[in-house]
Motif scaffolding. Sequence first.
Motif, short mmCIF file in Angstrom:
data_model
loop_
_atom_site.label_atom_id
_atom_site.label_comp_id
_atom_site.label_asym_id
_atom_site.label_seq_id
_atom_site.Cartn_x
_atom_site.Cartn_y
_atom_site.Cartn_z
N THR A 101 0.74 -1.24 -0.05
CA THR A 101 -0.03 -0.18 -0.08
C THR A 101 0.97 1.15 0.10
OG1 THR A 101 -1.96 1.28 1.05
CG2 THR A 101 -0.19 0.06 2.39
N TYR A 102 0.22 2.33 -0.19
CA TYR A 102 1.06 3.67 0.10
C TYR A 102 0.45 4.42 1.18
CZ TYR A 102 1.65 2.76 -5.11
OH TYR A 102 1.57 2.25 -6.41
N LEU A 103 1.08 5.30 1.74
CA LEU A 103 0.50 6.30 2.49
C LEU A 103 1.34 7.73 2.45
CD1 LEU A 103 -1.50 6.64 5.20
CD2 LEU A 103 0.50 6.32 6.58
N ASN A 108 -1.62 10.60 9.94
CA ASN A 108 -1.77 10.51 11.38
C ASN A 108 -1.59 9.09 11.80
OD1 ASN A 108 -4.31 9.00 11.44
ND2 ASN A 108 -5.55 11.03 10.86
N LEU A 110 -3.15 6.93 13.33
CA LEU A 110 -4.25 5.79 12.94
C LEU A 110 -3.90 5.43 11.73
CD1 LEU A 110 -7.45 7.55 14.62
CD2 LEU A 110 -6.09 5.60 15.50
N GLU A 111 -3.67 6.24 10.79
CA GLU A 111 -3.48 6.15 9.30
C GLU A 111 -2.18 4.92 9.08
OE1 GLU A 111 -5.48 9.76 6.99
OE2 GLU A 111 -3.27 9.90 7.69
N PHE A 114 -3.03 1.56 10.34
CA PHE A 114 -4.04 1.16 9.23
C PHE A 114 -3.34 0.68 8.05
CE2 PHE A 114 -7.13 2.04 5.75
CZ PHE A 114 -8.07 0.85 6.08
N SER A 115 -2.31 1.37 7.72
CA SER A 115 -1.49 0.84 6.33
C SER A 115 -0.76 -0.18 6.99
CB SER A 115 -0.73 2.16 6.15
OG SER A 115 -1.54 3.18 5.75
N LEU A 118 -3.09 -3.17 6.32
CA LEU A 118 -3.40 -3.32 4.97
C LEU A 118 -2.37 -4.12 4.26
CD1 LEU A 118 -4.80 0.18 3.50
CD2 LEU A 118 -5.96 -2.11 4.15
N ASN A 128 -9.24 -7.02 3.71
CA ASN A 128 -10.22 -6.79 4.55
C ASN A 128 -10.41 -7.68 5.52
OD1 ASN A 128 -10.75 -4.47 2.75
ND2 ASN A 128 -11.79 -5.96 1.36
N SER A 131 -7.92 -5.15 9.05
CA SER A 131 -8.35 -3.64 9.19
C SER A 131 -9.86 -3.46 9.22
CB SER A 131 -8.10 -3.14 7.66
OG SER A 131 -8.42 -3.78 6.64
N PHE A 132 -10.65 -4.61 8.96
CA PHE A 132 -12.16 -4.60 8.76
C PHE A 132 -12.57 -4.84 10.22
CE2 PHE A 132 -15.89 -6.41 6.59
CZ PHE A 132 -16.52 -5.15 6.58
N PRO B 427 -12.27 -0.96 4.10
CA PRO B 427 -13.51 -0.82 5.19
C PRO B 427 -13.45 0.59 5.31
CG PRO B 427 -11.61 -2.02 5.97
CD PRO B 427 -11.21 -1.60 4.65
N PRO B 430 -12.68 2.72 9.21
CA PRO B 430 -11.45 3.24 9.75
C PRO B 430 -10.82 4.53 8.86
CG PRO B 430 -11.33 0.99 9.36
CD PRO B 430 -12.64 1.30 8.79
N HIS B 434 -9.88 7.80 10.95
CA HIS B 434 -8.78 8.57 10.79
C HIS B 434 -8.78 9.80 10.18
CE1 HIS B 434 -7.17 4.10 9.42
NE2 HIS B 434 -7.30 4.36 10.73
N ASP B 438 -8.16 13.84 13.09
CA ASP B 438 -7.40 14.94 13.03
C ASP B 438 -8.46 16.21 13.28
OD1 ASP B 438 -5.20 13.79 12.07
OD2 ASP B 438 -5.65 13.80 9.77
N ALA B 456 -19.63 -0.28 10.82
CA ALA B 456 -18.43 -1.19 10.68
C ALA B 456 -18.55 -2.20 9.61
CB ALA B 456 -18.11 -1.93 12.02
N LEU B 459 -17.71 -2.02 3.16
CA LEU B 459 -16.54 -1.91 2.28
C LEU B 459 -16.94 -1.05 1.36
CD1 LEU B 459 -15.57 -5.77 2.25
CD2 LEU B 459 -14.35 -3.97 3.25
N LYS B 464 -8.41 5.77 -1.58
CA LYS B 464 -8.58 6.26 -0.18
C LYS B 464 -7.98 7.69 -0.18
CE LYS B 464 -5.25 4.05 1.69
NZ LYS B 464 -4.00 4.13 2.87
N GLU B 465 -6.89 7.95 -0.79
CA GLU B 465 -6.46 9.26 -0.76
C GLU B 465 -7.17 10.52 -1.00
OE1 GLU B 465 -3.50 10.04 1.31
OE2 GLU B 465 -3.36 7.88 1.50
N LYS B 468 -9.94 11.11 1.17
CA LYS B 468 -9.48 11.69 2.39
C LYS B 468 -9.60 13.16 2.07
CE LYS B 468 -6.51 8.41 4.74
NZ LYS B 468 -4.93 8.15 4.81
N ASP B 575 -16.68 -8.08 -0.83
CA ASP B 575 -15.80 -8.79 -0.16
C ASP B 575 -15.10 -9.89 -1.01
OD1 ASP B 575 -13.95 -9.65 1.83
OD2 ASP B 575 -15.32 -10.39 3.06
#
Lengths: 247, 575
Positions: A101-103, A108, A110-111, A114-115, A118, A128, A131-132, B427, B430, B434, B438, B456, B459, B464-465, B468, B575
């Motif tokens: 994965t990338y971050l 933060n 948590l991320e 989480f990464s 993942l 999943n 992380s799920f 998911p 999370p 996150h 912040d 929860a 999915l 993702k980015e 966000k 899933d």
Amino acid sequence: MKTLRLLVLEDEDEEAKEISEFLSDHNFEVTRASTIQDAERKIQDHFFDMIILDIMIDGKPDGIVLAQQINEQQLNIPFLFLTSTQSKHFFDLAKLTQPATYLLKPYNTLELIFSIELAIEKHYKQSNTLSFNSENAVLSPTYIFVKKNKSVMKLAIESIHYIEVKEKYCNLISKEGNFLIKLSLIKVKELLSNPDFTQVHRNFLVNIKKIKEIYFEDNLIILENDAKIPFSERYKALFIKDNDILN
Amino acid sequence: MSKWLIIWCILFGYTSTYSQSQKTGQIGLFYDHMDQYCKEKVVTTDFCKAVDFHRSRKRDSCYIYAGRALEIVKNQEQQDILHYIQGVSAIKKKLYTKALQNMNSISEDFKFSGLKNHKLGEIHLVLENYDQSIQYYKKWLDQHIGTKDEVFLKTAYHNLGVSYLHKKEFDTTEKYFSKELALIKEKDTFFVIVTKMELANAYYSQYRDEEAIALFKESYRLATLFHDIELKQNTAKNMAVVEKNRKRYQESVAYYIEYGKWKDSIWNRDKIWELTEKDKQLAIAQKEQEIQLQDEKIKRQKTQRNGLIIGSSLLLLFIGILGYFYKLLIGKKKLITEQKEQLDIANTTKDYLFSVVSHDLRSPVNALKRQHEKLLDHIAEKDLLGIKKTTDTAITLTESTSHLLNNVLHWSLEQSEQLFFEPETYPLKPILEHVISDYEYLATTKDIILNTTLDASILATVDKESLKIVLRNILDNAIKYTKNKGKITITSGNHATDKCYIEIKDTGAGIPPEILAKINSLHDITTDKIDRSKGVGLGLLLCHTLIKKNNGQILFDSEPGKGTTIKIVLPKGID
């Protein structure tokens, strides 16, 4: 339970310190490498559960170079990119190394965790899961990765008592608790490929090291934790054949 | 001076009349005899063929086949027959010596020696062996005393008469001609004329001029009524000679003229025939020429057609090539237009970004500068409380500026398609947690309660980015526009079977309806249409663009004074 050992490739001391401190706070064992050579040496000398790579090291995309080396040497270690680079060029290059994965910075805490989750999921192809849901675990041939207090830890597979089919997937019973593995029993058996784990019933895989008693007449196995496992006729015959001592 | 100039010598070929006597006469018997051979199939095919040709009077073929058959056939009688028919053919072909040989080759036992003698008489007459001719004819007459075969008899008498005429034994001549004349029926004008003429000749030769002239005249008169031109000519000529001898020149000349006329007409007849032949040939030649012309025409047409086909295919090819190039051109033009459009968009984006930098970035940086100057003052005054307050303000300013800068960066990346974008299934909870974490600090500083109700089990398939970035923008706005002690509620859940939603509800100032309408229509708006003075910022535009890119929807709802609800709908992950 054991902590995960992480290698962080980061050229900036300030950021490296921040990551290290934060990860240590969350029960990770962190080793920092500031250059690619340093990282290569450390990979050779030590075992790591995961590598966190910054792409740009001292102005060069060494993070990607190291990722390519990990792939070429088939080290079988999951790695992820943690970077502030948003250039598509480098992303495309990084993508070719198939990172877990990338971050992107800024991130933060948590991320980051989480990464890491993942990365483990993707590396062992059990997406999943961690992380799920915290009841899920990821199975590798030697360890089970589980969630523990906002962190990720690992269990040696020897600590497993038995594995039981639960719907599509499997339930893993150990001294430390029960975990759901998102794999079928056949896949689990294949992945473990460990003679200690023997199938005794179409729904059960048992760690023979944990067997306390066997009642052939009653088709019953009793484990160390007093769990009663049914022993089906079909697998009994195979079991006797494989274990000469019983004859 | 010869008193007579003409000897009218007709060789009566029985072949011209045999059809009358075929059934009854000697010749009929002869044919029956030959047919018998052919029917019994004891002879070669050549024999029968020769006979057939003989009967159908094809002399050449008959002559050849008889010759061939003669080499094969051994039987005496058959040989005799073949010799006879070949001989007859030879006579007709005027090969008299050959005919004579054939006739002499016939054996003495030949059943039809009469026929043979008759023919020999004829041949000898032609060969001017008058004594032999007379001998053969007399022989024939001896063999056939009292015969009914008039044609043969007539011929015999006639030819005997002619022979004697040549021998100048006029009495005998006269006797035979008279016999012949007696046989000729009145109707048979031709023979009457001929015989009378011959008789006249005989008389004339004996200087019995009166009788002769009478007969000449009679034959002339009869000939004028008769259709035969040669007879007319000959009688006229005879009259001319006779009149000349009588020294009646005028009449003679008249007869000569007539003779000439008939000669001309004969010549004409021949000529006409020739001409007709020639015409025929000409017509044939013309036809051939026409055919050739037609062929030429067809050829030409073919060439034309081929040319046409080639031409049209070439034309088609040319059109095809033209079309291809035209298409290429159109493609290029399209590409150029597309590129132009892209360039226009890039240019507007650039202009837009410049305006953002010049308006939105300058003021906070200036404010920041003022805060720092203020800070220096506070330090000089050692006003710790002032320092803290100023620093807080500076931090807030820096944060909002940093936020703006991030937006500018993301926007420009998105517009230049440089933004890394890779949707995957994650998911949802999370990710939301996150981002929310912040803003927890910021919210507490403003006494804003952050309520979260997150499902929860969801999915979502998103990048993702980019999600966000959207969530940060929305939360930032929510906190900015919510007064102290307000409340922000964040909910997530299922929207439909394949969709999920995120709802962010605040108790802030709300958005005036006209601006709300504008915001909601942003999903199909471009930078060049944004009126920056109306307060629609880069952040919301970015939200719209990125959610659209994630195959989602973003909806704004607001009641001024009560708050704003923003709902994001995203595709659910499997899933």
